[in-house]
Design a protein around this motif. Structure first.
Motif, mmCIF file in Angstrom:
data_model
loop_
_atom_site.group_PDB
_atom_site.id
_atom_site.type_symbol
_atom_site.label_atom_id
_atom_site.label_comp_id
_atom_site.label_asym_id
_atom_site.label_seq_id
_atom_site.Cartn_x
_atom_site.Cartn_y
_atom_site.Cartn_z
ATOM 1 N N PHE A 37 90.898 -9.847 21.677
ATOM 2 C CA PHE A 37 90.137 -10.596 22.687
ATOM 3 C C PHE A 37 89.604 -9.647 23.767
ATOM 4 O O PHE A 37 88.444 -9.770 24.186
ATOM 5 C CB PHE A 37 91.014 -11.669 23.325
ATOM 6 C CG PHE A 37 90.262 -12.547 24.297
ATOM 7 C CD1 PHE A 37 89.563 -13.656 23.854
ATOM 8 C CD2 PHE A 37 90.238 -12.249 25.655
ATOM 9 C CE1 PHE A 37 88.856 -14.447 24.745
ATOM 10 C CE2 PHE A 37 89.546 -13.039 26.548
ATOM 11 C CZ PHE A 37 88.846 -14.151 26.085
ATOM 12 N N PHE A 71 86.599 -7.734 22.254
ATOM 13 C CA PHE A 71 85.368 -8.508 22.138
ATOM 14 C C PHE A 71 84.862 -9.011 23.490
ATOM 15 O O PHE A 71 83.738 -9.525 23.576
ATOM 16 C CB PHE A 71 85.584 -9.692 21.196
ATOM 17 C CG PHE A 71 85.859 -9.291 19.766
ATOM 18 C CD1 PHE A 71 85.082 -8.332 19.147
ATOM 19 C CD2 PHE A 71 86.901 -9.862 19.054
ATOM 20 C CE1 PHE A 71 85.327 -7.949 17.836
ATOM 21 C CE2 PHE A 71 87.157 -9.489 17.748
ATOM 22 C CZ PHE A 71 86.369 -8.524 17.122
ATOM 23 N N SER A 72 85.673 -8.870 24.520
ATOM 24 C CA SER A 72 85.245 -9.272 25.866
ATOM 25 C C SER A 72 84.323 -8.238 26.517
ATOM 26 O O SER A 72 83.680 -8.542 27.527
ATOM 27 C CB SER A 72 86.467 -9.498 26.767
ATOM 28 O OG SER A 72 87.241 -10.576 26.314
ATOM 29 N N ILE A 98 80.848 -13.250 15.363
ATOM 30 C CA ILE A 98 82.172 -12.696 15.062
ATOM 31 C C ILE A 98 82.893 -13.572 14.042
ATOM 32 O O ILE A 98 83.468 -13.076 13.059
ATOM 33 C CB ILE A 98 83.007 -12.558 16.354
ATOM 34 C CG1 ILE A 98 82.395 -11.486 17.267
ATOM 35 C CG2 ILE A 98 84.457 -12.209 16.023
ATOM 36 C CD1 ILE A 98 83.003 -11.439 18.645
ATOM 37 N N ASP A 99 82.875 -14.891 14.264
ATOM 38 C CA ASP A 99 83.518 -15.809 13.319
ATOM 39 C C ASP A 99 82.868 -15.714 11.941
ATOM 40 O O ASP A 99 83.561 -15.682 10.912
ATOM 41 C CB ASP A 99 83.419 -17.251 13.832
ATOM 42 C CG ASP A 99 84.363 -17.530 14.990
ATOM 43 O OD1 ASP A 99 85.295 -16.733 15.199
ATOM 44 O OD2 ASP A 99 84.169 -18.540 15.683
ATOM 45 N N ASN A 106 91.612 -18.547 22.755
ATOM 46 C CA ASN A 106 90.290 -18.263 23.296
ATOM 47 C C ASN A 106 89.841 -19.358 24.252
ATOM 48 O O ASN A 106 89.247 -19.086 25.301
ATOM 49 C CB ASN A 106 89.272 -18.120 22.165
ATOM 50 C CG ASN A 106 89.442 -16.845 21.364
ATOM 51 O OD1 ASN A 106 88.698 -16.581 20.436
ATOM 52 N ND2 ASN A 106 90.452 -16.041 21.690
ATOM 53 N N ARG A 158 83.620 -24.093 16.553
ATOM 54 C CA ARG A 158 84.302 -22.969 15.916
ATOM 55 C C ARG A 158 85.278 -23.465 14.848
ATOM 56 O O ARG A 158 85.391 -22.866 13.765
ATOM 57 C CB ARG A 158 85.045 -22.134 16.958
ATOM 58 C CG ARG A 158 84.134 -21.387 17.926
ATOM 59 C CD ARG A 158 84.929 -20.412 18.776
ATOM 60 N NE ARG A 158 85.506 -19.349 17.952
ATOM 61 C CZ ARG A 158 86.405 -18.472 18.398
ATOM 62 N NH1 ARG A 158 86.846 -18.550 19.653
ATOM 63 N NH2 ARG A 158 86.880 -17.536 17.601
ATOM 64 N N TYR A 165 88.731 -18.863 27.972
ATOM 65 C CA TYR A 165 87.378 -19.253 28.382
ATOM 66 C C TYR A 165 87.428 -20.090 29.658
ATOM 67 O O TYR A 165 86.656 -19.859 30.602
ATOM 68 C CB TYR A 165 86.692 -20.073 27.291
ATOM 69 C CG TYR A 165 86.365 -19.330 26.022
ATOM 70 C CD1 TYR A 165 86.267 -17.935 25.988
ATOM 71 C CD2 TYR A 165 86.156 -20.017 24.826
ATOM 72 C CE1 TYR A 165 85.978 -17.257 24.810
ATOM 73 C CE2 TYR A 165 85.851 -19.358 23.648
ATOM 74 C CZ TYR A 165 85.777 -17.975 23.647
ATOM 75 O OH TYR A 165 85.483 -17.325 22.476
ATOM 76 N N TYR A 218 77.163 -14.773 20.020
ATOM 77 C CA TYR A 218 77.999 -13.604 19.767
ATOM 78 C C TYR A 218 79.350 -14.004 19.170
ATOM 79 O O TYR A 218 79.812 -13.422 18.184
ATOM 80 C CB TYR A 218 78.214 -12.813 21.053
ATOM 81 C CG TYR A 218 79.045 -11.564 20.869
ATOM 82 C CD1 TYR A 218 78.682 -10.594 19.939
ATOM 83 C CD2 TYR A 218 80.207 -11.354 21.618
ATOM 84 C CE1 TYR A 218 79.447 -9.448 19.752
ATOM 85 C CE2 TYR A 218 80.977 -10.215 21.438
ATOM 86 C CZ TYR A 218 80.592 -9.261 20.502
ATOM 87 O OH TYR A 218 81.351 -8.133 20.324
ATOM 88 N N VAL A 219 79.970 -15.027 19.733
ATOM 89 C CA VAL A 219 81.264 -15.477 19.202
ATOM 90 C C VAL A 219 81.085 -16.058 17.801
ATOM 91 O O VAL A 219 81.921 -15.844 16.906
ATOM 92 C CB VAL A 219 81.909 -16.507 20.151
ATOM 93 C CG1 VAL A 219 83.220 -17.016 19.561
ATOM 94 C CG2 VAL A 219 82.156 -15.902 21.519
ATOM 95 N N THR A 220 79.998 -16.798 17.587
ATOM 96 C CA THR A 220 79.724 -17.336 16.254
ATOM 97 C C THR A 220 79.483 -16.215 15.246
ATOM 98 O O THR A 220 79.921 -16.297 14.097
ATOM 99 C CB THR A 220 78.508 -18.278 16.297
ATOM 100 O OG1 THR A 220 78.770 -19.366 17.205
ATOM 101 C CG2 THR A 220 78.210 -18.854 14.914
#
Length: 625
Positions: free
Chosen positions: A185, A188-189, A213-214, A102, A57, A106, A209-211
């Motif tokens: 957070f 998006f959770s 968003i980034d 994050n 990230r 995590y 999914y997180v990628t």
């Protein structure tokens, strides 16, 4: 900082500075220890992958920073044509805080939540669930949460911090107070927790999914339009499912429109779509041709200086260059980048500045200082510089400032070889020697009777020595060889003021490229002024009872904008005299080269610089002796 900071504005580890990453250390150590000590049948690689995912990230965001800075410096598809300044860089330097947050969540989640242990690589049901939940609850809740943040109560306490940046960079996307990030957070959770509770979670979907968003966050804040029009022509419905950089840019300039996260359909539904969205998108794609008036050519000095270039690490570029031990671990990256740029292009644009109506760019040659000392590299480097000269000529550039690329008579004749090979050049090549000499002369304290001159003989050294001798100042030269060379280049009537050094008692030392050993500094008298005449400062400054000056440079006027990086080792908003000379040359409209043995009138260019708002570096300006 928000205009009226609310509760939980500051990050918990704010006072740790660069040591903030230590908050992750116990969790990383625990995950590695658990994996190593457990039997192969009990090992869970999922928890071990969290730290590499956090590194990915960081790298992903950094790649966007570099891409955006490169394109906004050179691309005609720039959306908001305004400047970025140091204040914004400082405000956004802690963009990695949200990745640390994050990471902690995590580790905690993967330790206590069901369904995280031995998560499979892939489950298509999780992909479907995540897609539906993001398009539905996440986008819907974000839209109304975002609108609530624009209510004056929450906006003044939280969200105004994010909107302080009118001209956005990719990392602007995550510049929010701590409390606001907690809300994001949790939002998006929703898809992630739903996958865990329904036993449909997988590593690929979670990471993807997180990628995503980034990626969308960075793209929406990159300030250049990169989504081609054919995408929407072939798939018209995508205009409701995917925003563009110009779409979100309008939110930062208009504030009350385009609230959606990544999918604009809620703005269409609730009537908050900005009416100029489509026009700005098409105008940004079409772009506008921009020809710089001045191009400053430079090159990185050391391997680590690569990371101080504006498109590299933003926080490092905004500070004067200094060596950092941890950057040594990444030494292959500058070499690889240098090789790629050497193969596919002669130069690359690293910075764009504006001074009233004067437009400027900085182009970097992909070679380091140590290459210039290699005879085998001479022809290749001169060839690249020549191509840069011709490229600037074809683009209609008025002045080309050589800067660090002015490597002296033996290397390129102070730039004269390019004029000799192309005598019909309309562009003017300026090596900046006259202003560099003027800055050095104005740095010498009033009343000085003698100076110690050390360093290899050059055009600048000869001009300094000649000027001082004409004023009755004794110039004491270090080294018999340099003394003899200097005598051949100044008039015989001035020889009486030119002496060969027998001691180091002088209180003013004019020094060359890093040629000032610790032993020599130790032998200097108390209160000695060390004034560099070259573009490289002394490598070490060991005397606290002496005065060390910067390399020849001037403080730039406020009207010179879009300055958000430091030039090598110089302080903020300070430019080298060689670079300033090119700017002044263009402002004055002088129609002559300054290269080879040619040098402008030093007093004339000094006064012209002052007239345009350039000033001596604080504490270093004295009346001309």
């Amino acid at each position: 900082m928000a205009s009226k900071p609310g509760l939980l504005t500051d990050w918990p580890w704010q006072k740790l500075g660069n040591l903030k990453y230590l908050v992750l250390a116990p969790w990383v150590v625990h995950s590695v220890y658990s994996f190593v000590t457990k039997d192969e049948t009990e090992r869970d690689i999922t928890n071990l992958l969290i730290f590499p995912f956090l590194l990915w990230r960081l790298l992903h965001n950094q790649l966007w920073i570099s891409l955006a800075r490169y394109h906004t410096a050179k691309s005609k598809h720039r959306i908001v044509d305004k400047s970025i300044e140091f204040e914004q860089v400082d405000r956004e330097r802690n963009w990695d805080d949200q990745i640390i947050l994050n990471g902690l969540l995590y580790y905690i989640g993967f330790m206590y939540l069901p369904g995280t242990s031995r998560m499979p690589i892939w489950r298509w049901k999780g992909l479907v669930l995540t897609t539906l939940l993001h398009m539905g609850p996440v986008e819907f809740l974000y839209y109304w949460f975002h609108r609530a943040l624009h209510h004056h109560f929450l906006y003044s306490r939280y969200h105004s911090h994010h909107h302080s940046s009118i001209v956005t960079e990719p990392i602007t996307a995550v510049i929010h107070p701590f409390a606001e990030h907690i809300g994001y957070f949790l939002l998006f959770s929703i898809p992630v927790l739903s996958m865990l509770f329904t036993r449909t979670a997988s590593v690929v979907v979670f990471v993807g999914y997180v990628t995503y968003i980034d990626f969308m966050n960075c793209m929406g804040h990159c300030n250049f339009e990169l989504v081609p029009k054919w995408v929407f022509n072939i798939f018209p419905f995508l205009k409701y499912l995917m925003y563009t950089p110009s779409f979100h840019s309008l939110h930062h300039t208009q504030f009350r429109t385009n609230y959606s996260l990544f999918m604009p359909f809620y703005d269409y539904i609730y009537g908050t779509m900005d009416k100029s969205t489509d026009k700005l998108y098409e105008d940004s794609l079409k772009g506008r041709k921009e020809t710089p008036d001045v191009v400053h050519l430079m090159h990185p000095t050391t391997l680590q200086s690569f990371y101080h270039l504006p498109p590299a690490i933003a926080s490092l570029a905004s500070e004067p260059y200094s060596s950092r031990w941890y950057l040594s671990m990444f030494w292959p990256i500058p070499y690889e980048f240098m090789l790629l740029t050497w193969i596919f292009g002669s130069t690359f644009t690293v910075e764009r500045n504006v001074f009233d109506k004067l437009k400027m760019q900085t182009w970097a040659i992909p070679r380091f200082s140590f290459h210039y000392s290699s005879p085998s590299q001479k022809d290749a480097i001169n060839s690249v510089i020549e191509r840069a000269v011709l490229e600037a000529e074809n683009e209609g550039v008025k002045v080309l400032s050589l800067g660090l690329l002015n490597q002296g008579e033996q290397f390129n004749g102070n730039g004269e070889i390019y004029v000799q090979k192309h005598p019909n050049l309309k562009i003017r090549i300026v090596d900046g020697s006259s202003l560099a000499v003027a800055v050095v002369l104005h740095s010498i304290p009033k009343g000085t009777k003698e100076v110690l001159l050390r360093g290899n003989i050059s055009k600048v050294v000869c001009a300094i020595a000649k000027n001082l001798c004409q004023r009755g100042i004794q110039v004491v030269v270090v080294g018999k060889d340099n003394f003899d060379k200097l005598m051949l280049r100044i008039p015989t009537e001035l020889w009486t003021n030119l002496l060969l050094s027998t001691s180091y008692t002088q209180k003013v030392w004019l020094v060359g490229d890093g040629e000032l050993s610790e032993k020599e500094q130790a032998g200097a008298a108390e209160g000695t002024h060390f004034i560099p005449w070259s573009q490289f400062p002394p490598k070490k400054k060991v005397r606290k009872d002496c005065i060390y000056y910067s390399t020849p440079a001037m403080t730039i006027p406020k009207a010179l904008q879009n300055v958000y990086s430091c030039e090598n080792w110089l302080p903020r908003r300070v430019m080298s005299a060689w670079r300033v000379a090119g700017i002044v040359h263009a402002l004055e409209g002088w129609d002559a080269h300054e290269c080879g043995d040619t040098m402008f009138d030093m007093e004339k260019i000094w006064l012209a610089s002052l007239r345009h708002g350039f000033l001596p570096v604080q504490g270093q300006g004295h009346p001309l002796i």
